[in-house]
Write an enzyme that holds these catalytic residues in place. Structure first.
Site, mmCIF file in Angstrom:
data_model
loop_
_atom_site.group_PDB
_atom_site.id
_atom_site.type_symbol
_atom_site.label_atom_id
_atom_site.label_comp_id
_atom_site.label_asym_id
_atom_site.label_seq_id
_atom_site.Cartn_x
_atom_site.Cartn_y
_atom_site.Cartn_z
ATOM 1 N N LEU A 174 -20.054 68.703 137.977
ATOM 2 C CA LEU A 174 -18.890 68.967 137.142
ATOM 3 C C LEU A 174 -17.947 67.779 137.262
ATOM 4 O O LEU A 174 -17.823 67.192 138.350
ATOM 5 C CB LEU A 174 -18.162 70.240 137.590
ATOM 6 N N ASP A 175 -17.277 67.438 136.168
ATOM 7 C CA ASP A 175 -16.257 66.399 136.229
ATOM 8 C C ASP A 175 -15.185 66.818 137.225
ATOM 9 O O ASP A 175 -14.914 68.015 137.400
ATOM 10 C CB ASP A 175 -15.574 66.223 134.865
ATOM 11 N N ILE A 176 -14.551 65.831 137.840
ATOM 12 C CA ILE A 176 -13.395 66.122 138.685
ATOM 13 C C ILE A 176 -12.403 66.880 137.812
ATOM 14 O O ILE A 176 -12.225 66.557 136.644
ATOM 15 C CB ILE A 176 -12.782 64.816 139.221
ATOM 16 N N GLN A 177 -11.781 67.882 138.339
ATOM 17 C CA GLN A 177 -10.802 68.757 137.684
ATOM 18 C C GLN A 177 -11.430 69.857 136.840
ATOM 19 O O GLN A 177 -10.722 70.728 136.368
ATOM 20 C CB GLN A 177 -9.803 67.981 136.812
ATOM 21 N N THR A 178 -12.730 69.844 136.617
ATOM 22 C CA THR A 178 -13.362 70.914 135.854
ATOM 23 C C THR A 178 -13.685 72.058 136.798
ATOM 24 O O THR A 178 -14.269 71.853 137.859
ATOM 25 C CB THR A 178 -14.656 70.414 135.171
#
Length: 175
Positions: A4-8
Protein backbone atom coordinates in the site's frame (compact mmCIF):
# COMPACT_ATOMS: atom_id res chain seq x y z
CA UNK A 1 2.07 -10.10 -1.02
CA UNK A 2 0.87 -6.64 -2.04
CA UNK A 3 1.86 -3.15 -0.90
CA UNK A 4 0.00 0.00 0.00
CA UNK A 5 1.19 3.54 -0.64
CA UNK A 6 2.35 5.40 2.45
CA UNK A 7 -0.75 7.01 4.01
CA UNK A 8 -3.15 4.52 2.38
CA UNK A 9 -5.24 2.60 4.88
CA UNK A 10 -7.02 -0.72 4.52
CA UNK A 11 -6.34 -4.29 3.53
CA UNK A 12 -2.94 -5.81 2.96
CA UNK A 13 -2.51 -9.41 1.79
CA UNK A 14 0.10 -11.47 3.63
CA UNK A 15 1.12 -15.10 3.17
CA UNK A 16 1.91 -17.48 6.02
CA UNK A 17 4.08 -19.86 3.96
CA UNK A 18 6.56 -19.57 1.12
CA UNK A 19 4.30 -21.67 -1.10
CA UNK A 20 1.33 -19.38 -0.44
CA UNK A 21 3.49 -16.33 -1.11
CA UNK A 22 4.67 -17.68 -4.47
CA UNK A 23 1.12 -18.65 -5.48
CA UNK A 24 -0.39 -15.31 -4.43
CA UNK A 25 2.38 -13.24 -6.06
CA UNK A 26 1.79 -15.12 -9.32
CA UNK A 27 -1.95 -14.44 -9.02
CA UNK A 28 -1.23 -10.76 -8.35
CA UNK A 29 1.04 -10.53 -11.39
CA UNK A 30 -1.63 -12.22 -13.54
CA UNK A 31 -4.26 -9.72 -12.29
CA UNK A 32 -6.26 -12.54 -10.67
CA UNK A 33 -6.60 -10.75 -7.33
CA UNK A 34 -9.41 -8.21 -7.32
CA UNK A 35 -8.56 -5.09 -5.32
CA UNK A 36 -11.12 -2.39 -4.65
CA UNK A 37 -10.27 1.01 -3.24
CA UNK A 38 -12.50 3.72 -1.82
CA UNK A 39 -11.36 7.29 -2.30
CA UNK A 40 -12.67 10.82 -2.20
CA UNK A 41 -11.66 13.27 -4.86
CA UNK A 42 -12.32 16.63 -6.45
CA UNK A 43 -15.32 17.12 -8.71
CA UNK A 44 -18.11 14.89 -9.94
CA UNK A 45 -16.70 11.59 -11.17
CA UNK A 46 -18.79 9.70 -13.70
CA UNK A 47 -19.23 5.94 -13.26
CA UNK A 48 -18.83 3.42 -14.66
CA UNK A 49 -15.74 4.35 -16.62
CA UNK A 50 -12.21 3.13 -17.27
CA UNK A 51 -9.03 5.14 -16.81
CA UNK A 52 -6.25 3.45 -18.74
CA UNK A 53 -3.19 5.65 -19.11
CA UNK A 54 0.25 4.02 -19.18
CA UNK A 55 2.32 4.70 -16.05
CA UNK A 56 6.03 5.51 -15.79
CA UNK A 57 8.37 6.77 -13.12
CA UNK A 58 8.54 10.55 -13.28
CA UNK A 59 12.08 11.46 -14.38
CA UNK A 60 11.72 14.90 -12.79
CA UNK A 61 10.65 13.69 -9.33
CA UNK A 62 11.59 10.27 -7.95
CA UNK A 63 8.65 10.38 -5.54
CA UNK A 64 6.11 10.50 -8.36
CA UNK A 65 4.66 8.40 -11.13
CA UNK A 66 3.35 10.00 -14.30
CA UNK A 67 0.60 9.06 -16.70
CA UNK A 68 1.62 9.02 -20.36
CA UNK A 69 -0.75 10.78 -22.72
CA UNK A 70 0.19 8.74 -25.80
CA UNK A 71 1.61 5.34 -26.73
CA UNK A 72 4.63 7.07 -28.25
CA UNK A 73 5.37 8.77 -24.93
CA UNK A 74 4.72 5.50 -23.09
CA UNK A 75 7.27 3.64 -25.24
CA UNK A 76 9.81 6.43 -24.80
CA UNK A 77 9.35 6.44 -21.00
CA UNK A 78 9.29 2.64 -20.61
CA UNK A 79 5.79 2.88 -19.17
CA UNK A 80 3.56 -0.02 -18.22
CA UNK A 81 -0.13 -0.36 -19.13
CA UNK A 82 -2.47 0.17 -16.18
CA UNK A 83 -6.25 0.17 -15.91
CA UNK A 84 -8.37 1.66 -13.15
CA UNK A 85 -12.11 0.94 -13.36
CA UNK A 86 -14.40 3.46 -11.71
CA UNK A 87 -17.22 1.24 -10.44
CA UNK A 88 -19.29 3.57 -8.27
CA UNK A 89 -19.41 7.27 -7.54
CA UNK A 90 -21.62 9.33 -5.29
CA UNK A 91 -21.62 13.03 -4.60
CA UNK A 92 -20.32 14.21 -1.24
CA UNK A 93 -19.77 17.75 -0.06
CA UNK A 94 -16.82 19.06 -2.05
CA UNK A 95 -16.41 16.15 -4.45
CA UNK A 96 -17.11 12.47 -5.02
CA UNK A 97 -16.78 9.31 -2.97
CA UNK A 98 -15.57 6.72 -5.48
CA UNK A 99 -15.01 2.96 -5.55
CA UNK A 100 -12.39 1.81 -8.06
CA UNK A 101 -10.89 -1.51 -9.08
CA UNK A 102 -7.19 -1.70 -9.85
CA UNK A 103 -6.24 -5.23 -10.80
CA UNK A 104 -2.54 -4.48 -11.26
CA UNK A 105 -2.37 -1.60 -8.77
CA UNK A 106 1.03 -0.26 -9.71
CA UNK A 107 2.61 2.30 -7.41
CA UNK A 108 0.33 5.35 -7.09
CA UNK A 109 -1.93 4.02 -9.89
CA UNK A 110 -5.29 5.12 -8.45
CA UNK A 111 -3.90 8.48 -7.37
CA UNK A 112 -2.27 9.23 -10.75
CA UNK A 113 -5.19 8.04 -12.88
CA UNK A 114 -7.75 10.10 -10.98
CA UNK A 115 -5.49 13.17 -10.98
CA UNK A 116 -4.93 12.78 -14.75
CA UNK A 117 -8.72 12.64 -15.19
CA UNK A 118 -9.03 15.96 -13.33
CA UNK A 119 -10.08 14.43 -10.01
CA UNK A 120 -7.11 14.46 -7.60
CA UNK A 121 -7.67 12.79 -4.23
CA UNK A 122 -8.44 14.93 -1.23
CA UNK A 123 -5.27 15.54 0.75
CA UNK A 124 -2.96 14.24 -1.99
CA UNK A 125 -0.40 17.04 -2.10
CA UNK A 126 1.92 15.06 -4.38
CA UNK A 127 -0.66 14.95 -7.20
CA UNK A 128 -2.43 18.26 -6.68
CA UNK A 129 -5.23 17.26 -4.32
CA UNK A 130 -6.68 19.92 -2.02
CA UNK A 131 -6.30 19.87 1.73
CA UNK A 132 -9.38 18.89 3.74
CA UNK A 133 -10.14 19.90 7.31
CA UNK A 134 -9.45 16.96 9.63
CA UNK A 135 -7.53 14.99 7.00
CA UNK A 136 -3.76 14.63 7.47
CA UNK A 137 -3.21 12.28 4.50
CA UNK A 138 -4.64 11.41 1.11
CA UNK A 139 -8.13 9.89 1.06
CA UNK A 140 -7.43 6.38 -0.21
CA UNK A 141 -8.51 3.13 1.45
CA UNK A 142 -7.96 -0.46 0.26
CA UNK A 143 -11.49 -1.62 0.98
CA UNK A 144 -11.86 -5.09 -0.56
CA UNK A 145 -9.76 -8.07 -1.68
CA UNK A 146 -11.09 -11.09 -3.59
CA UNK A 147 -8.75 -13.96 -4.46
CA UNK A 148 -8.41 -17.71 -4.83
CA UNK A 149 -7.18 -19.24 -1.56
CA UNK A 150 -3.64 -20.59 -2.16
CA UNK A 151 -4.06 -23.81 -0.13
CA UNK A 152 -7.71 -24.83 -0.36
CA UNK A 153 -10.35 -24.61 -3.06
CA UNK A 154 -12.51 -21.53 -3.11
CA UNK A 155 -12.36 -17.78 -3.26
CA UNK A 156 -11.75 -15.53 -0.31
CA UNK A 157 -13.38 -12.10 -0.08
CA UNK A 158 -12.48 -9.68 2.69
CA UNK A 159 -13.64 -6.12 3.29
CA UNK A 160 -12.47 -3.25 5.44
CA UNK A 161 -14.64 -0.33 6.52
CA UNK A 162 -13.29 3.17 5.97
CA UNK A 163 -10.75 4.31 8.53
CA UNK A 164 -12.24 6.68 11.12
CA UNK A 165 -10.43 9.79 9.83
CA UNK A 166 -11.72 9.16 6.31
CA UNK A 167 -15.25 8.37 7.46
CA UNK A 168 -15.36 11.65 9.39
CA UNK A 169 -14.60 13.57 6.18
CA UNK A 170 -17.65 12.25 4.33
CA UNK A 171 -20.26 12.13 7.12
CA UNK A 172 -22.91 14.81 6.98
CA UNK A 173 -22.37 17.60 9.48
CA UNK A 174 -24.63 17.42 12.54
CA UNK A 175 -27.13 20.12 13.14
Amino acid sequence: VNRLDIQTSGLLLAARTTEAFVTLRAALKASEIEKLYTCACVGRVSAPRILDWYLANDPGDRRKVKACASETEARHEGARPAETSVLESRDVKGGSLVVVRAMSAFRHQVRVHLAMAGHPLWGDRLYGGPERAGLARHFLHASKLNFEHPARAGRVEVESALAADLQACVEPEAG
